[in-house]
Design an enzyme around this catalytic site. Structure first.
Site, PDB file in Angstrom:
ATOM      1  N   TRP A  78      36.933  47.626  38.569  1.00  0.00           N
ATOM      2  CA  TRP A  78      37.372  46.719  39.639  1.00  0.00           C
ATOM      3  C   TRP A  78      38.237  47.440  40.656  1.00  0.00           C
ATOM      4  O   TRP A  78      38.167  47.157  41.848  1.00  0.00           O
ATOM      5  CB  TRP A  78      38.056  45.475  39.056  1.00  0.00           C
ATOM      6  N   ASP A 113      45.432  42.910  42.096  1.00  0.00           N
ATOM      7  CA  ASP A 113      44.313  42.092  41.632  1.00  0.00           C
ATOM      8  C   ASP A 113      44.655  41.644  40.212  1.00  0.00           C
ATOM      9  O   ASP A 113      44.592  42.428  39.268  1.00  0.00           O
ATOM     10  CB  ASP A 113      43.027  42.941  41.642  1.00  0.00           C
ATOM     11  N   LYS A 123      38.956  32.868  35.054  1.00  0.00           N
ATOM     12  CA  LYS A 123      39.410  33.366  33.749  1.00  0.00           C
ATOM     13  C   LYS A 123      40.592  32.525  33.246  1.00  0.00           C
ATOM     14  O   LYS A 123      40.420  31.704  32.360  1.00  0.00           O
ATOM     15  CB  LYS A 123      39.773  34.847  33.821  1.00  0.00           C
TER      16      LYS A 123
HETATM   17  C1  LIG Z   1      39.793  42.168  37.657  1.00  0.00           C
HETATM   18  C2  LIG Z   1      38.666  41.611  38.463  1.00  0.00           C
HETATM   19  N1  LIG Z   1      38.666  41.784  39.792  1.00  0.00           N
HETATM   20  C3  LIG Z   1      37.687  41.305  40.575  1.00  0.00           C
HETATM   21  C4  LIG Z   1      36.618  40.617  40.043  1.00  0.00           C
HETATM   22  C5  LIG Z   1      35.559  40.090  40.943  1.00  0.00           C
HETATM   23  O1  LIG Z   1      35.696  38.725  41.030  1.00  0.00           O
HETATM   24  P1  LIG Z   1      34.682  37.763  41.803  1.00  0.00           P
HETATM   25  O2  LIG Z   1      33.415  37.776  41.020  1.00  0.00           O
HETATM   26  O3  LIG Z   1      35.399  36.457  41.736  1.00  0.00           O
HETATM   27  O4  LIG Z   1      34.523  38.274  43.171  1.00  0.00           O
HETATM   28  C6  LIG Z   1      36.568  40.405  38.675  1.00  0.00           C
HETATM   29  C7  LIG Z   1      35.428  39.649  38.104  1.00  0.00           C
HETATM   30  O5  LIG Z   1      35.268  39.352  37.014  1.00  0.00           O
HETATM   31  C8  LIG Z   1      37.615  40.917  37.862  1.00  0.00           C
HETATM   32  O6  LIG Z   1      37.589  40.744  36.534  1.00  0.00           O
END
Ligand SMILES: Cc1ncc(COP(=O)(O)O)c(C=O)c1O
Length: 364
Positions: free
Chosen positions: A101, A175, A199
């Site tokens: 991520w 994040d 989550k």
């Molecule tokens: C830590 C983290 N950041 C970003 C994301 C991306 O999220 P989204 O699918 O809501 O764009 C996720 C997705 O599971 C994640 O676990």
């Protein structure tokens, strides 16, 4: 048989919240309407969103000089919104690279700014958090970005990075998609915190941004209106039709957190569950192995491998038969991953470790 859902997200929600949603689904508080059917500008929804924000502020202790924004587009939109709102072309921004991520956020930021990777754990397959003492920060960075919990790799920061560097206060941006609300947090350390809801917050389709007032109003001139934090801050997250049902369910989750002892109680509950799973792995005589060791082990997402990957399919089949679902690891890591967010009851983790011990006995 009770089903325990170990999905990384969309993930398990508190059962009490689901039951309340079920009860109110066709008639919210005597209005004769479902929340799904209400005008987002009507008195009912005005109350729902105001309460959701007030409850989140209470649970997290969000200071008055921060706005809470209920947005769409997932955490992915934030990867682009952050540089578009906080930089000009050629500006430098600092990013810590601790996994998938972080990498995705970095790639998007590179489209708009000059990204300095202050530290990376890619050399050891993203299995640790680099020691802050060795980070190569830039004195002129517009912000420092990190991901506090890498959902795929199962790596969680055991510390909050310094916001001040070279005598300056550099906004810290995080994040927190997969560990927000899992323990108490001092929001005042941060410039901006963001998290996809699916989550620890509620259903997918909503992203929360908690942003310090001074970081609002600096977007590039050509940024789309919807990607400007100011648009949403000025309109109280009601510039356009918001993800109203998701906001409603998130509001119930915030009340559930308050009713269940708040974030201190969640921290204890999460530490107990994580210790059970890691102990099951560490005490399995090598039958199970975790890619992450030490303080960086995530309390939310526990990836683990079986000693023989040929047993993976059997493990998953038996787990499902025992009511333990969505344990398959991310394709980039393989093996298994047990996501044990706030709403995963202790009984679910006890059932998982009992199954793991039994499976190891039968196949060891
Ligand atoms: C830590 C983290 N950041 C970003 C994301 C991306 O999220 P989204 O699918 O809501 O764009 C996720 C997705 O599971 C994640 O676990």
């Amino acid at each position: 048989m009770t089903t325990y859902n170990f999905s990384s997200g969309p993930a398990v929600l508190p059962r009490d919240v689901l039951l309340q949603v079920q009860q109110e689904l066709t008639d919210w508080h005597g209005s004769g309407m479902s929340v799904m059917e209400m005008s987002h500008r009507g008195p009912e929804f005005t109350q729902i969103i105001a309460e959701a924000e007030a409850d989140l502020r209470a649970v997290l202790g969000i200071p008055a000089n921060y706005k809470v924004l209920f947005l769409q587009g997932g955490a992915h939109f934030q990867f682009g919104m952050i540089p578009l709102n906080l930089t000009r072309p050629g500006d430098t921004v600092d990013y810590v690279n601790t996994g998938s991520w972080s990498k995705t956020a970095i790639k998007e930021a590179q489209r708009y700014a000059n990204v300095n990777i202050v530290a990376s754990s890619e050399d050891r397959n993203f299995s640790y958090v680099p020691d802050e003492a060795g980070w190569q920060r830039s004195a002129d960075a517009r912000y420092l970005h990190y991901c506090s919990n890498e959902t795929i790799g199962g790596v969680e920061f055991p510390f909050i990075p310094q916001s001040s560097f070279a005598g300056k206060d550099i906004p810290l941006i995080c994040d927190m998609s997969s560990n927000i609300l899992s323990q108490p947090l001092d929001v005042s350390h941060y410039g901006l915190i963001y998290a996809g809801a699916q989550k620890n917050i509620g259903p997918s389709g909503m992203t929360i941004a908690i942003i310090r007032d001074d970081l609002i109003g600096h977007a590039r001139a050509d940024v789309p209106t919807m990607l400007n934090y100011k648009t949403h801050a000025d309109a109280g997250s009601l510039y356009n039709t918001p993800p109203s049902f998701a906001i409603y369910v998130a509001g119930l989750v915030f009340k559930w957190l308050q009713k269940n002892g708040g974030l201190e109680a969640m921290a204890r509950h999460n530490a107990t569950k994580a210790a059970l799973v890691y102990d099951a792995i560490d005490n399995s005589d090598g039958f199970y192995r975790a890619p992450v060791s030490g303080a960086a082990r995530s309390r939310m997402n526990v990836p683990f491998w079986l000693k023989d990957a040929a047993l993976d399919a059997d493990f998953l089949k038996g787990a499902e038969a025992a009511g333990l679902v969505q344990l398959k690891g991310h394709r980039s890591v393989g093996g298994m991953r047990a996501s044990i967010y706030n709403a995963m009851p202790l009984e679910g983790v006890q059932a998982l470790v009992a199954y793991m011990a039994d499976f190891a006995r039968r196949h060891g």
